[in-house]
Write a protein that holds these residues in place. Structure first.
Motif, PDB file in Angstrom:
ATOM      1  N   LEU A  38       0.830  -1.210   0.000  1.00 51.13           N
ATOM      2  CA  LEU A  38       0.000   0.000   0.000  1.00 51.13           C
ATOM      3  C   LEU A  38       0.859   1.252   0.000  1.00 51.13           C
ATOM      4  O   LEU A  38       0.562   2.238  -0.700  1.00 51.13           O
ATOM      5  CB  LEU A  38      -0.926  -0.005   1.233  1.00 51.13           C
ATOM      6  CG  LEU A  38      -2.044  -1.058   1.237  1.00 51.13           C
ATOM      7  CD1 LEU A  38      -2.784  -1.029   2.569  1.00 51.13           C
ATOM      8  CD2 LEU A  38      -3.023  -0.795   0.097  1.00 51.13           C
ATOM      9  N   ARG A  39       1.940   1.239   0.762  1.00 52.53           N
ATOM     10  CA  ARG A  39       2.839   2.395   0.791  1.00 52.53           C
ATOM     11  C   ARG A  39       3.427   2.640  -0.591  1.00 52.53           C
ATOM     12  O   ARG A  39       3.490   3.790  -1.067  1.00 52.53           O
ATOM     13  CB  ARG A  39       3.952   2.156   1.803  1.00 52.53           C
ATOM     14  CG  ARG A  39       4.987   3.272   1.862  1.00 52.53           C
ATOM     15  CD  ARG A  39       6.085   2.940   2.861  1.00 52.53           C
ATOM     16  NE  ARG A  39       7.092   3.975   2.898  1.00 52.53           N
ATOM     17  CZ  ARG A  39       8.115   4.081   2.062  1.00 52.53           C
ATOM     18  NH1 ARG A  39       8.255   3.177   1.077  1.00 52.53           N
ATOM     19  NH2 ARG A  39       8.992   5.056   2.178  1.00 52.53           N
ATOM     20  N   SER A  40       3.828   1.549  -1.237  1.00 52.00           N
ATOM     21  CA  SER A  40       4.420   1.690  -2.564  1.00 52.00           C
ATOM     22  C   SER A  40       3.392   2.179  -3.580  1.00 52.00           C
ATOM     23  O   SER A  40       3.685   3.012  -4.443  1.00 52.00           O
ATOM     24  CB  SER A  40       5.012   0.347  -3.007  1.00 52.00           C
ATOM     25  OG  SER A  40       5.530   0.428  -4.318  1.00 52.00           O
ATOM     26  N   ALA A  41       2.146   1.659  -3.429  1.00 51.72           N
ATOM     27  CA  ALA A  41       1.100   2.037  -4.382  1.00 51.72           C
ATOM     28  C   ALA A  41       0.751   3.509  -4.270  1.00 51.72           C
ATOM     29  O   ALA A  41       0.614   4.223  -5.279  1.00 51.72           O
ATOM     30  CB  ALA A  41      -0.130   1.179  -4.165  1.00 51.72           C
ATOM     31  N   HIS A  43       2.613   5.879  -2.797  1.00 52.25           N
ATOM     32  CA  HIS A  43       3.786   6.737  -2.927  1.00 52.25           C
ATOM     33  C   HIS A  43       4.213   6.910  -4.391  1.00 52.25           C
ATOM     34  O   HIS A  43       4.766   7.950  -4.756  1.00 52.25           O
ATOM     35  CB  HIS A  43       4.939   6.135  -2.123  1.00 52.25           C
ATOM     36  CG  HIS A  43       6.116   7.040  -1.994  1.00 52.25           C
ATOM     37  ND1 HIS A  43       6.061   8.273  -1.362  1.00 52.25           N
ATOM     38  CD2 HIS A  43       7.406   6.918  -2.427  1.00 52.25           C
ATOM     39  CE1 HIS A  43       7.241   8.851  -1.402  1.00 52.25           C
ATOM     40  NE2 HIS A  43       8.082   8.039  -2.056  1.00 52.25           N
ATOM     41  N   SER A  44       3.913   5.907  -5.224  1.00 49.69           N
ATOM     42  CA  SER A  44       4.351   5.984  -6.622  1.00 49.69           C
ATOM     43  C   SER A  44       3.633   7.084  -7.394  1.00 49.69           C
ATOM     44  O   SER A  44       4.158   7.612  -8.377  1.00 49.69           O
ATOM     45  CB  SER A  44       4.119   4.633  -7.305  1.00 49.69           C
ATOM     46  OG  SER A  44       2.737   4.305  -7.302  1.00 49.69           O
ATOM     47  N   LYS A  45       2.432   7.452  -6.942  1.00 49.28           N
ATOM     48  CA  LYS A  45       1.686   8.505  -7.641  1.00 49.28           C
ATOM     49  C   LYS A  45       2.323   9.879  -7.454  1.00 49.28           C
ATOM     50  O   LYS A  45       2.105  10.793  -8.247  1.00 49.28           O
ATOM     51  CB  LYS A  45       0.251   8.539  -7.133  1.00 49.28           C
ATOM     52  CG  LYS A  45      -0.532   7.257  -7.421  1.00 49.28           C
ATOM     53  CD  LYS A  45      -1.935   7.360  -6.879  1.00 49.28           C
ATOM     54  CE  LYS A  45      -2.730   6.078  -7.150  1.00 49.28           C
ATOM     55  NZ  LYS A  45      -4.112   6.174  -6.621  1.00 49.28           N
ATOM     56  N   HIS A  46       3.057  10.056  -6.419  1.00 44.97           N
ATOM     57  CA  HIS A  46       3.639  11.363  -6.105  1.00 44.97           C
ATOM     58  C   HIS A  46       5.131  11.436  -6.400  1.00 44.97           C
ATOM     59  O   HIS A  46       5.804  12.376  -5.981  1.00 44.97           O
ATOM     60  CB  HIS A  46       3.399  11.687  -4.626  1.00 44.97           C
ATOM     61  CG  HIS A  46       1.952  11.642  -4.243  1.00 44.97           C
ATOM     62  ND1 HIS A  46       1.051  12.625  -4.594  1.00 44.97           N
ATOM     63  CD2 HIS A  46       1.249  10.701  -3.547  1.00 44.97           C
ATOM     64  CE1 HIS A  46      -0.158  12.316  -4.126  1.00 44.97           C
ATOM     65  NE2 HIS A  46      -0.058  11.139  -3.479  1.00 44.97           N
ATOM     66  N   ASN A 335      17.528   5.136  -1.478  1.00 46.28           N
ATOM     67  CA  ASN A 335      17.258   6.092  -2.566  1.00 46.28           C
ATOM     68  C   ASN A 335      16.700   7.362  -1.959  1.00 46.28           C
ATOM     69  O   ASN A 335      15.509   7.413  -1.594  1.00 46.28           O
ATOM     70  CB  ASN A 335      16.269   5.480  -3.554  1.00 46.28           C
ATOM     71  CG  ASN A 335      16.158   6.320  -4.829  1.00 46.28           C
ATOM     72  OD1 ASN A 335      16.480   7.496  -4.828  1.00 46.28           O
ATOM     73  ND2 ASN A 335      15.681   5.696  -5.907  1.00 46.28           N
ATOM     74  N   ILE A 336      17.533   8.378  -1.842  1.00 48.54           N
ATOM     75  CA  ILE A 336      17.122   9.615  -1.163  1.00 48.54           C
ATOM     76  C   ILE A 336      16.091  10.370  -1.979  1.00 48.54           C
ATOM     77  O   ILE A 336      15.333  11.177  -1.434  1.00 48.54           O
ATOM     78  CB  ILE A 336      18.329  10.525  -0.870  1.00 48.54           C
ATOM     79  CG1 ILE A 336      19.040  10.912  -2.148  1.00 48.54           C
ATOM     80  CG2 ILE A 336      19.279   9.848   0.107  1.00 48.54           C
ATOM     81  CD1 ILE A 336      20.164  11.895  -1.956  1.00 48.54           C
ATOM     82  N   LEU A 337      16.035  10.134  -3.287  1.00 44.35           N
ATOM     83  CA  LEU A 337      15.020  10.809  -4.105  1.00 44.35           C
ATOM     84  C   LEU A 337      13.631  10.272  -3.809  1.00 44.35           C
ATOM     85  O   LEU A 337      12.637  11.007  -3.862  1.00 44.35           O
ATOM     86  CB  LEU A 337      15.336  10.615  -5.605  1.00 44.35           C
ATOM     87  CG  LEU A 337      16.621  11.307  -6.088  1.00 44.35           C
ATOM     88  CD1 LEU A 337      16.826  10.992  -7.548  1.00 44.35           C
ATOM     89  CD2 LEU A 337      16.545  12.815  -5.859  1.00 44.35           C
ATOM     90  N   GLU A 338      13.527   8.986  -3.463  1.00 40.89           N
ATOM     91  CA  GLU A 338      12.241   8.402  -3.140  1.00 40.89           C
ATOM     92  C   GLU A 338      11.846   8.656  -1.696  1.00 40.89           C
ATOM     93  O   GLU A 338      10.671   8.752  -1.362  1.00 40.89           O
ATOM     94  CB  GLU A 338      12.273   6.883  -3.411  1.00 40.89           C
ATOM     95  CG  GLU A 338      12.384   6.543  -4.893  1.00 40.89           C
ATOM     96  CD  GLU A 338      12.283   5.058  -5.146  1.00 40.89           C
ATOM     97  OE1 GLU A 338      12.153   4.314  -4.147  1.00 40.89           O
ATOM     98  OE2 GLU A 338      12.340   4.661  -6.301  1.00 40.89           O
ATOM     99  N   ASP A 339      12.800   8.716  -0.808  1.00 41.66           N
ATOM    100  CA  ASP A 339      12.509   8.943   0.618  1.00 41.66           C
ATOM    101  C   ASP A 339      12.386  10.436   0.881  1.00 41.66           C
ATOM    102  O   ASP A 339      11.840  10.841   1.855  1.00 41.66           O
ATOM    103  CB  ASP A 339      13.603   8.341   1.484  1.00 41.66           C
ATOM    104  CG  ASP A 339      13.650   6.839   1.293  1.00 41.66           C
ATOM    105  OD1 ASP A 339      12.627   6.259   0.879  1.00 41.66           O
ATOM    106  OD2 ASP A 339      14.722   6.253   1.523  1.00 41.66           O
TER     107      ASP A 339
END
Length: 339
Positions: A38-41, A43-46, A335-339
């Motif tokens: 759920l977090r990945s789902a 978070h991927s939109k943003h 991955n600092i760009l994702e976090d």
């Protein structure tokens, strides 16, 4: 406690041995991967995407990409182990200890000449000895002693739990062991009370087996019964043999085999016990069975539970994994760009 970082804590046999105090926490563990999905789902939109040209690289062989999974895997495993700790794994061992309170019993056996009468098979004395053996065999953790008497009383065996020793003494009993003629019931009871008065048990019993009234001895049976009552000794008296009444023609020559029950009844009444009559072998056996039922061994079962908790083991593992995740957050493994 053994070393917490051992991998044996995760073995199937070890985990299967646990009893869980709060097992409902374990039902949450399958939902932990769903939380990451759920977090990945969401978070991927943003995510902000930057298009750059790069050469095609086989991602499956890129070890840096694989290392980036270390952090989320550590966090996921830490959450699972925290739930395991909350479920509180335990190993419980139960032990049942039985404490028995034995009874102190003195058997008083009349070996006077009248006990050789054959109205019991083969005679009164042998029948009483045989039933005494069976009575002893049916006892459990009781201390039993033996007193024999005729014209005087002799303590043949002190209180003991060695029943084989008692059997040996019973086998050796013969009427000629006490040459003095008569029936010293009072003296025999006094000897038994003397043996029992110094014991610390709560239950003290004297079982008197005789076929006649008191005809000798220095102490009357009533006085001896009163002493027994004073020292907390319960007296059971057993009249052995068939009662014979003297007729008018032989009133001056009453048979020595005559059974006088009044004396034995009086003793049992004073001694807070009970009087029994045994006119044959089966009747004598029933008397011993009744006494066995009246004087049962008091026992109690104490269940002790040893509980060993192992939640700290898995909590230490969870903390260690969280520390690893935090330590790798600012490194090339994240991955600092994702976090």
């Amino acid at each position: 406690m053994e070393q917490w970082f051992s991998l044996k804590w995760f073995s199937y046999d070890w985990v299967r041995s646990y009893q869980w105090d709060y097992p409902y926490f374990l039902y949450v563990i399958p939902f932990v991967p769903i939380l990451f999905w759920l977090r990945s789902a969401f978070h991927s939109k943003h995510k902000q995407k930057l298009v750059i040209t790069h050469e095609s690289v086989d991602q499956s062989k890129d070890w840096l990409t694989i290392l980036r999974f270390v952090q989320p895997v550590c966090v996921g495993m830490a959450l699972c182990l925290i739930l395991v700790s909350l479920a509180r794994p335990q190993i419980i061992s139960e032990r049942t200890d039985r404490y028995s309170e034995g009874i102190d019993i003195m058997l008083l056996l009349d070996i006077s000449d009248s006990m050789l009468e054959k109205d019991l098979s083969p005679n009164r004395l042998e029948a009483a000895k045989d039933l005494a053996r069976k009575f002893i065999k049916g006892r459990l953790q009781d201390r039993i002693g033996l007193v024999i008497f005729a014209g005087e009383a002799v303590s043949l065996c002190p209180l003991t739990t060695d029943y084989e020793l008692l059997y040996g003494f019973l086998d050796e009993i013969q009427p000629d062991m006490i040459p003095t003629a008569g029936t010293a019931i009072g003296s025999a009871l006094a000897v038994a009370v003397n043996r029992l008065r110094e014991t610390k048990g709560d239950s003290k019993v004297a079982i008197l087996i005789s076929d006649g009234d008191n005809t000798s001895g220095n102490l009357g049976p009533v006085t001896a019964a009163q002493l027994a009552k004073a020292f907390g000794v319960k007296v059971y008296s057993i009249s052995v043999g068939k009662a014979k009444k003297a007729s008018a023609t032989d009133s001056l020559n009453v048979s020595n085999a005559r059974v006088d029950e009044s004396e034995l009844q009086n003793i049992a009444g004073i001694g807070n016990g009970k009087f029994f009559r045994a006119t044959d072998n089966s009747g004598l056996g029933e008397v011993f069975n009744q006494i066995g039922q009246l004087e049962k061994v008091k026992s109690r079962d104490v269940v002790s539970r040893d509980v060993d908790d192992y939640y700290r083991i898995y909590l230490f593992w969870a903390i260690s994994l969280l520390l690893i995740a935090l330590a790798t957050k600012s490194t090339f493994m994240a991955n600092i760009l994702e976090d």
